[in-house]
Design a protein around this motif. Structure first.
Motif, PDB file in Angstrom:
ATOM      1  N   ASP A  52      25.851  -4.469  46.218  1.00  0.00           N
ATOM      2  CA  ASP A  52      26.201  -3.065  46.379  1.00  0.00           C
ATOM      3  C   ASP A  52      27.721  -2.924  46.386  1.00  0.00           C
ATOM      4  N   ARG A  53      28.244  -2.125  45.478  1.00  0.00           N
ATOM      5  CA  ARG A  53      29.688  -1.963  45.372  1.00  0.00           C
ATOM      6  C   ARG A  53      30.283  -1.123  46.492  1.00  0.00           C
ATOM      7  N   ASP A  60      34.020  -1.489  47.999  1.00  0.00           N
ATOM      8  CA  ASP A  60      34.991  -0.420  47.774  1.00  0.00           C
ATOM      9  C   ASP A  60      35.648   0.014  49.084  1.00  0.00           C
ATOM     10  N   LEU A 115      35.354  -7.396  41.811  1.00  0.00           N
ATOM     11  CA  LEU A 115      34.155  -6.807  42.418  1.00  0.00           C
ATOM     12  C   LEU A 115      33.857  -5.403  41.922  1.00  0.00           C
ATOM     13  N   GLN A 116      34.452  -4.981  40.817  1.00  0.00           N
ATOM     14  CA  GLN A 116      34.324  -3.581  40.416  1.00  0.00           C
ATOM     15  C   GLN A 116      33.030  -3.252  39.687  1.00  0.00           C
ATOM     16  N   ASP A 117      32.334  -4.223  39.108  1.00  0.00           N
ATOM     17  CA  ASP A 117      31.152  -3.913  38.294  1.00  0.00           C
ATOM     18  C   ASP A 117      29.822  -4.128  39.008  1.00  0.00           C
ATOM     19  N   GLY A 118      29.825  -4.695  40.215  1.00  0.00           N
ATOM     20  CA  GLY A 118      28.590  -4.864  40.968  1.00  0.00           C
ATOM     21  C   GLY A 118      27.750  -6.060  40.575  1.00  0.00           C
TER      22      GLY A 118
END
Length: 469
Positions: free
Chosen positions: A216-217, A221, A422-425
């Motif tokens: 889960d992003r 975030d 970690l930006q694309d999940g």
């Protein structure tokens, strides 16, 4: 005999004769007297079944002796039960971790200090002994969290999760070693973001090559935003110094005041993060708690609390050894204080997070691994660092958020690389390789960097100002 048989026959037929009642009462009295005489004679002969056997004093003595035996038996059983519980707790606390093989370093470090062994030996043994102690503190806080509920347990984990770093920082501040505090805290952030998270993604990717790893992003975030806020608070004193580089004392004072104000803002932001995590948006962090719900406490509340106090005291003793012997170890080994503080100390302090994150990554539970690594880095950046500045302010020590150009640049790049990773999940082992290699490059940079060490932060500040000019 005829008269007695007659009266007995009359009583059997329920025909009472008033003229014969006195004789019957006399006969009953004779029988009672005979029985009493027999009881008296029996008691005189020592049979123990008569009046003397039923006196109150004799009864009390018999009851008191039996009660004493029961009390003694209960006390012995209670002691045995306490002993069994202590042995069980000792086995669970000391031997319940794979790092238990490192526990002998704790008494060896104390013995090395008592018998005045070489200071590098004291530093090495203390550093090794801190690794299992840090892991056990995390375990004990989790045990207490089972009894205190999710809110108090979350606050306890947030406070004690990096107890080793906090204790080392406070002891170093007490000895006015501001450089050690800055390097160790910065190294802890870099270790969590690059080494702990990178090795977790690497091991998890290799263990799950045929499965897609997703997470889960939202949690990542939130932590990335807080880390960027902390980076801004570190950059402003540095940019302020370079923008008005002149070496005057007023600039150093203004930088110090800006750092203290920024520290208060960081603590407020961390408090809002705690409320966000534990109250208003707990659903984002539920993935980390699902694993814990399947387990049960193995220690009682007071047992866990007592062991937590003991472990914290032992950590304080070993941290005192580490802070007091770090310069001697640096001179003896030919390694700079910056490398020891920024690389070696955080690796030991983050041993628990490192092991836990890798284990969860192997199980393809990346949400928990991210929560461990990113959460610990956020806690150091937004809570421990500003708290150290405030404590130094109270102690009259001039500590600011200016971590100089090289340290702040490494921090900025580590945060940006982690955020982009970690930006694309999704995750794979190559992401772990990149993060781990970034940490190795930074470690090599500080290994070859030989910076002079001083206990006076004002001298260091003035020297850097003149270098810039």
């Amino acid at each position: 005999m005829h008269i007695l048989s007659y009266y007995s026959s009359q009583q059997g037929n329920n025909n009472n004769n008033n003229t014969m009642q006195p004789s019957s009462s006399m006969e009953n009295n004779d029988l009672e007297n005979n029985n009493s005489n027999k009881e008296v004679s029996n008691n005189i002969n020592g049979s123990g079944s008569g009046i003397f056997a039923k006196t109150p004093s004799m009864v009390v003595r018999k009851k008191s002796s039996s009660e004493d035996s029961i009390i003694v038996t209960n006390n012995s059983n209670g002691r045995m039960e306490m002993l069994r519980n202590f042995v069980t707790n000792l086995r669970e606390v000391i031997l319940g971790t794979k790092l238990a093989v490192l526990f002998p370093a704790v008494p060896l470090a104390v013995a090395a200090d008592l018998y005045s062994f070489g200071r590098p030996w004291i530093f090495a043994l203390s550093l090794i002994g801190l690794a299992p102690l840090a892991e056990r503190v995390s375990f004990l806080t989790e045990q207490i969290a089972y009894y205190t509920g999710p809110t108090v347990g979350g606050l306890l984990n947030a406070t004690c999760g990096n107890a080793t770093e906090m204790i080392i920082a406070l002891l170093a501040l007490r000895k006015n070693k501001v450089d050690v505090v800055k390097f160790s805290l910065l190294g802890s952030i870099l270790s969590n973001l690059l080494l702990v998270l990178g090795s977790s993604l690497l091991c998890g990717g290799l263990a799950n090559l045929k499965r897609e790893q997703r997470y889960d992003r939202k949690q990542a975030d939130v932590n990335s935003l807080l880390l960027l806020l902390g980076l801004l608070c570190h950059l402003l004193p540095l940019l302020f110094k370079y923008a008005l580089a002149g070496g005057s004392y007023s600039i150093a004072t203004s930088t110090l005041q800006l750092s203290r104000a920024s520290s208060v803002v960081m603590l407020i932001a961390y408090l809002a993060y705690i409320v966000f995590q534990l109250k208003t948006h707990r659903v984002i962090f539920d993935a980390q708690e699902e694993e814990d719900d399947e387990e049960k406490a193995v220690l009682g509340f007071w047992s866990s609390f007592s062991w937590l106090v003991i472990m914290t005291l032992v950590i304080s003793v070993l941290s005192e050894y580490v802070v007091g012997t770090i310069e001697a170890a640096s001179d003896s080994w030919g390694i700079s204080v910056s490398f020891i503080s920024l690389i070696l100390l955080p690796i030991v302090g983050n041993a628990a997070e490192h092991a836990g994150a890798i284990i969860f990554a192997f199980k393809n539970k990346l949400d928990i691994s991210l929560g461990v690594a990113m959460g610990s880095a956020t806690q150091i950046s937004m809570f421990v660092v500003p708290l150290s500045v405030i404590v130094a302010w109270i102690m009259g020590i001039r500590m600011d958020l200016d971590f100089n150009l090289l340290d702040t640049g490494c921090l900025a790049l580590a945060i940006l690389v982690t955020a982009f990773t970690l930006q694309d999940g999704t995750s794979h082992y190559l992401k772990g390789v990149v993060l781990t290699l970034c940490y190795i490059v930074i470690a090599a940079c500080f290994f070859v960097l030989k910076t002079p060490f001083t206990d006076d932060p004002d001298i260091e500040t003035k020297t850097s100002y003149h270098a810039v000019a």
